[in-house]
Structure formats: structure tokens, C-alpha cells
Scaffold this motif. Structure first.
Motif, short mmCIF file in Angstrom:
data_model
loop_
_atom_site.label_atom_id
_atom_site.label_comp_id
_atom_site.label_asym_id
_atom_site.label_seq_id
_atom_site.Cartn_x
_atom_site.Cartn_y
_atom_site.Cartn_z
N GLY A 252 1.14 -1.55 0.30
CA GLY A 252 0.22 0.12 0.00
C GLY A 252 1.15 1.68 -0.11
O GLY A 252 0.57 1.80 -1.13
N LYS A 253 1.60 1.18 1.35
CA LYS A 253 2.35 2.54 0.99
C LYS A 253 3.48 1.84 1.40
O LYS A 253 3.87 0.97 1.61
CB LYS A 253 2.10 3.21 2.10
CG LYS A 253 0.72 3.98 1.76
CD LYS A 253 0.45 4.48 0.96
CE LYS A 253 -0.40 5.55 -0.07
NZ LYS A 253 -0.86 6.21 -1.53
N ASP B 115 4.98 3.01 -6.90
CA ASP B 115 5.05 3.54 -8.31
C ASP B 115 6.43 4.14 -7.95
O ASP B 115 6.46 4.81 -9.15
CB ASP B 115 3.93 4.38 -7.99
CG ASP B 115 2.58 3.68 -8.08
OD1 ASP B 115 2.54 2.54 -9.13
OD2 ASP B 115 1.12 4.04 -7.72
N ASP B 116 6.88 4.54 -6.77
CA ASP B 116 8.29 5.95 -7.02
C ASP B 116 9.63 4.79 -6.90
O ASP B 116 10.47 4.41 -8.00
CB ASP B 116 7.95 6.63 -6.36
CG ASP B 116 8.69 7.48 -6.77
OD1 ASP B 116 9.30 7.82 -7.49
OD2 ASP B 116 8.61 9.24 -5.78
N GLY B 117 10.09 4.85 -5.94
CA GLY B 117 11.60 4.32 -5.49
C GLY B 117 11.58 2.94 -4.46
O GLY B 117 10.03 3.26 -4.63
N LEU B 118 12.46 2.10 -4.46
CA LEU B 118 12.38 1.19 -3.56
C LEU B 118 12.86 1.66 -2.22
O LEU B 118 12.46 1.82 -1.02
CB LEU B 118 12.73 0.26 -3.97
CG LEU B 118 11.78 -0.76 -5.66
CD1 LEU B 118 12.93 -1.97 -5.89
CD2 LEU B 118 10.39 -1.14 -4.86
N GLY C 13 4.03 -3.54 -3.74
CA GLY C 13 2.74 -2.89 -4.20
C GLY C 13 2.63 -1.90 -3.62
O GLY C 13 1.54 -1.55 -3.24
N GLY C 14 3.47 -0.86 -3.59
CA GLY C 14 2.99 0.61 -3.06
C GLY C 14 2.47 1.53 -4.18
O GLY C 14 3.04 1.57 -5.56
N ARG C 15 1.27 2.06 -3.58
CA ARG C 15 0.28 2.51 -4.83
C ARG C 15 0.54 4.22 -4.74
O ARG C 15 0.57 4.53 -3.20
CB ARG C 15 -0.21 2.35 -4.93
CG ARG C 15 -1.08 0.35 -5.42
CD ARG C 15 0.40 1.13 -7.03
NE ARG C 15 0.30 -0.17 -7.35
CZ ARG C 15 1.73 -0.60 -7.55
NH1 ARG C 15 2.24 -0.62 -7.00
NH2 ARG C 15 1.88 -2.47 -8.43
N HIS D 269 0.94 8.53 -5.85
CA HIS D 269 2.47 9.87 -6.44
C HIS D 269 3.38 9.23 -5.35
O HIS D 269 3.21 10.17 -3.90
CB HIS D 269 1.64 10.63 -6.33
CG HIS D 269 2.97 11.85 -6.85
ND1 HIS D 269 3.58 11.97 -7.97
CD2 HIS D 269 3.20 13.35 -6.17
CE1 HIS D 269 4.49 13.20 -7.77
NE2 HIS D 269 4.07 13.61 -6.90
N ASP D 270 4.25 9.76 -5.52
CA ASP D 270 6.17 9.94 -4.80
C ASP D 270 5.43 9.10 -3.42
O ASP D 270 6.42 8.94 -2.72
CB ASP D 270 6.22 10.98 -3.89
CG ASP D 270 7.07 11.21 -3.51
OD1 ASP D 270 8.45 11.06 -3.80
OD2 ASP D 270 6.74 12.42 -2.33
N VAL D 271 5.61 7.43 -4.06
CA VAL D 271 4.88 6.44 -2.64
C VAL D 271 6.51 5.58 -2.99
O VAL D 271 6.81 5.10 -4.06
CB VAL D 271 4.00 5.29 -2.76
CG1 VAL D 271 4.27 4.25 -1.95
CG2 VAL D 271 2.35 6.39 -2.87
N ASP D 272 7.80 5.49 -2.18
CA ASP D 272 8.57 4.60 -1.96
C ASP D 272 8.52 3.81 -1.25
O ASP D 272 7.90 3.50 -0.51
CB ASP D 272 9.85 5.14 -1.86
CG ASP D 272 10.34 6.89 -2.60
OD1 ASP D 272 10.54 6.92 -3.63
OD2 ASP D 272 10.23 7.82 -2.23
#
Length: 329
Positions: free
Chosen positions: A94-95, A143-146, A114-116, A118-121
Motif C-alpha cells: 500500500g505505502k 509507484d516511485d522508488g524502492l 505493491g506501493g501505490r 504519487h511519490d510512494v517509495d
């Protein structure tokens, strides 16, 4: 076959404290605090991971259950915390985790997937955080970085982690306007970047020591040095897929400089397979830092097929028992 690092960190529960190699070597996590047991997979509330991470006192956080924790918002981690997933299988989704203005954090043996948004690492480290060790974590599909390390966060080690199914893997130093990021120092070792597209890592301004990592089948480049970056790449395995360029150099202008410039990469003992092209800039070795200027020892070996096989098995979440607590009388 050489000697792998961290042979004794599972000998007792808190043996990890202060035992990282490299720039994160002073990270003690919750070494001097009590145990906190996570007893629920709930996002918040009594016995939750979030509740433990927000507490101000040092804590060594362990898990009494396995399963998936769905985070509805970033989970902020306060200083002097160990999040120790040994003995269970915990997946965060999720985040991700946010390490903001904190110090002395150890994160071990977790899965991030599965982080969803904008700007979610998976793990976002900013600003002004330091003394951090991330070990044996599996990270994919955010959706952004690991793992992103920015805004003057420094003294960080990432070890034995597994990265896959992702585009912009690791960003270190976010923007050429953030000249304070010249302080950034990160060690990345014994990690497996398995088909991640780019940023293994991408660095601006700071210093990164890469050793004994296995990076294969990238889609754009393996490692990128942007403005003023210094990367010391030592005894890594770079195995190309269709894209052969291993090292990339992006030119940018620091906010306090007149001229644009890229960064520098020094390669020593690296193995390039399947047509991987080193594309090194000549004559820069003396301009790139040497790790021995900052720490006395680290565990490295000549890259080989056997090291490749070990990194496939020994990176990411591991089915290891939770070590017992040593009671000091």
C-alpha cells in the motif's frame, strides 16, 4: 569462495546492533531499548507496527505473527528503532516506511511490495536522517522508488537486499538544487538487482561504495552518476540483457555552480558479463573517494559464478529463525 559478511549477527537477537559494514556501521537501532512485540496485522492501534514505530523511546521491534500489513499512509519510524522481521514473514504493501529526521534505524528481513500513489517509495529516507542499516529485505513494484535517500540523509548501509519488478530502483540525491546532499554517504553491498530497469543506484552529489552486488538485465543502465557524484564500484557483477551500457553519466548544474557537470565512477575488480560495456571516463580514479578514507574494513571477494549463485539465494527476505534474547546478568 570468500567469506560472506555478518556471520554472527544472528547469534543473538541484538547482535545486529552496530554491526553493519560501511557508512551505516554505527547504526544501533533499538539496541538499548525493550522488546516491542507486533501482535496484529492492523495498520494502527495497540500491538501494531505503526504504534511501535511512533514511540519515542528506543525499541527492538519483533513480530509474533506473519502476514501482510496494508499501510494506508506512510509509516513514520522514529529514532532508535529496530524493525526485526526474523522468525516471521511480514509483507508491507500500500505505502512504505518513512525515515524522517531520525537516526539509528535497523530494518531487517521484511518484504515490500505493491506501493501505490504519487511519490510512494518502499523506504523513503529524508530529510536529515542518519545511521541507518537496511538488511535482507525484498522490495518490488512501487509507484516511485524502492529505496530513496535524499535531503542530507547519510551514513547508510543497504546489504543483502533483493530488488525486482521495478523501474526507478534507488535514487540517492533527488535534485541538483539540493546542494546540501554533498554530505550523503551510502554503502550498498551483497545486493541482487534482478531485472530492475534503472537506478541501481542513481546518485547526485554524494559518495556511494558498491561492492559484491549482482545486477542483471537492466533496461536503461545499471548505475548512474549525476552532478558531482562519486561512485566506487568494487568487485560487482554486471550481467547485461539487451541493454549493454552499464554506467551512465547525466550532466546537471548544481544550484551554486556556473557550469554543468556529471559525476564520476571508479570501477575496480568488477565483472562484466554478456557484453556489458563499462563506458568508464578515463583518468578519474584519483578524483573518486576510496572507502578506506572513511572505514577500515569491509568484506569483499573477487566476483565469480559462485558469488552469483550465493547472492541469488542469500538476498532478500530469509526464512531464518528469530534469534533468542541474550539476558545479561
Amino acid at each position: 569462495m570468500g567469506t560472506l559478511p555478518y556471520a554472527n549477527v544472528d547469534s543473538s537477537l541484538r547482535a545486529m546492533g552496530g554491526r553493519a559494514e560501511g557508512f551505516g556501521r554505527f547504526a544501533i537501532g533499538g539496541l538499548h531499548g525493550p522488546l516491542y512485540s507486533v501482535t496484529t496485522l492492523s495498520d494502527d492501534g495497540p500491538g501494531s507496527l505503526r504504534e511501535g514505530c511512533r514511540r519515542r523511546e528506543p525499541l527492538w521491534i519483533i513480530f509474533e505473527i506473519s502476514g501482510t500489513i496494508h499501510l494506508s499512509s506512510y509509516l513514520s519510524v522514529s529514532s532508535y528503532k529496530t524493525i526485526d522481521g526474523r522468525g516471521q514473514r511480514i509483507k508491507l504493501t500500500g505505502k512504505g516506511l518513512r525515515l524522517k529526521e531520525c537516526e539509528h534505524i535497523i530494518i531487517c528481513n521484511l518484504e515490500f511490495e505493491g506501493g501505490r500513489g504519487h511519490d510512494v517509495d518502499g523506504i523513503q529516507i529524508k530529510p536529515n536522517s542518519r545511521h541507518i542499516w537496511i538488511d535482507r529485505c525484498s522490495l518490488r513494484d512501487y509507484d516511485d522508488g524502492l529505496i530513496d535517500i535524499t535531503r542530507q540523509s547519510t551514513d547508510i548501509t543497504v546489504s543483502r537486499c533483493y530488488f525486482t519488478q521495478h523501474d526507478k530502483t534507488m535514487l540517492i540525491g533527488a535534485d541538483p538544487s539540493h546542494i546540501g546532499d554533498r554530505c550523503i554517504q551510502v554503502t550498498i553491498h551483497h545486493c541482487f538487482f534482478d531485472g530492475t530497469r534503472q537506478r541501481q543506484p542513481r546518485l547526485r552529489f554524494g559518495k556511494v561504495h558498491l561492492y559484491n552486488n549482482y545486477t542483471r538485465n537492466w533496461a536503461i543502465y545499471a548505475v548512474c552518476a549525476s552532478v558531482e557524484a562519486q561512485i566506487y564500484s568494487q568487485c560487482n557483477i554486471y550481467e547485461a540483457g539487451q541493454k549493454k551500457k552499464t554506467f551512465e553519466y547525466y550532466t546537471e548544474k548544481a544550484a551554486d555552480k556556473e557550469e554543468s557537470r556529471s559525476g564520476l565512477i571508479r570501477s575496480e575488480g568488477d565483472m562484466f558479463l554478456n557484453g556489458a560495456q563499462a563506458s568508464l571516463v578515463t583518468g578519474v580514479d584519483e578524483c573518486v573517494f576510496h572507502p578506506s578514507e572513511f572505514y577500515p574494513t569491509w568484506t569483499t571477494e573477487v566476483p565469480s559464478d559462485s558469488l552469483k549463485e550465493v547472492l541469488k539465494i542469500c538476498t532478500g527476505w530469509q526464512s531464518v529463525p528469530r534469534p533468542t534474547e541474550q539476558i545479561v546478568v
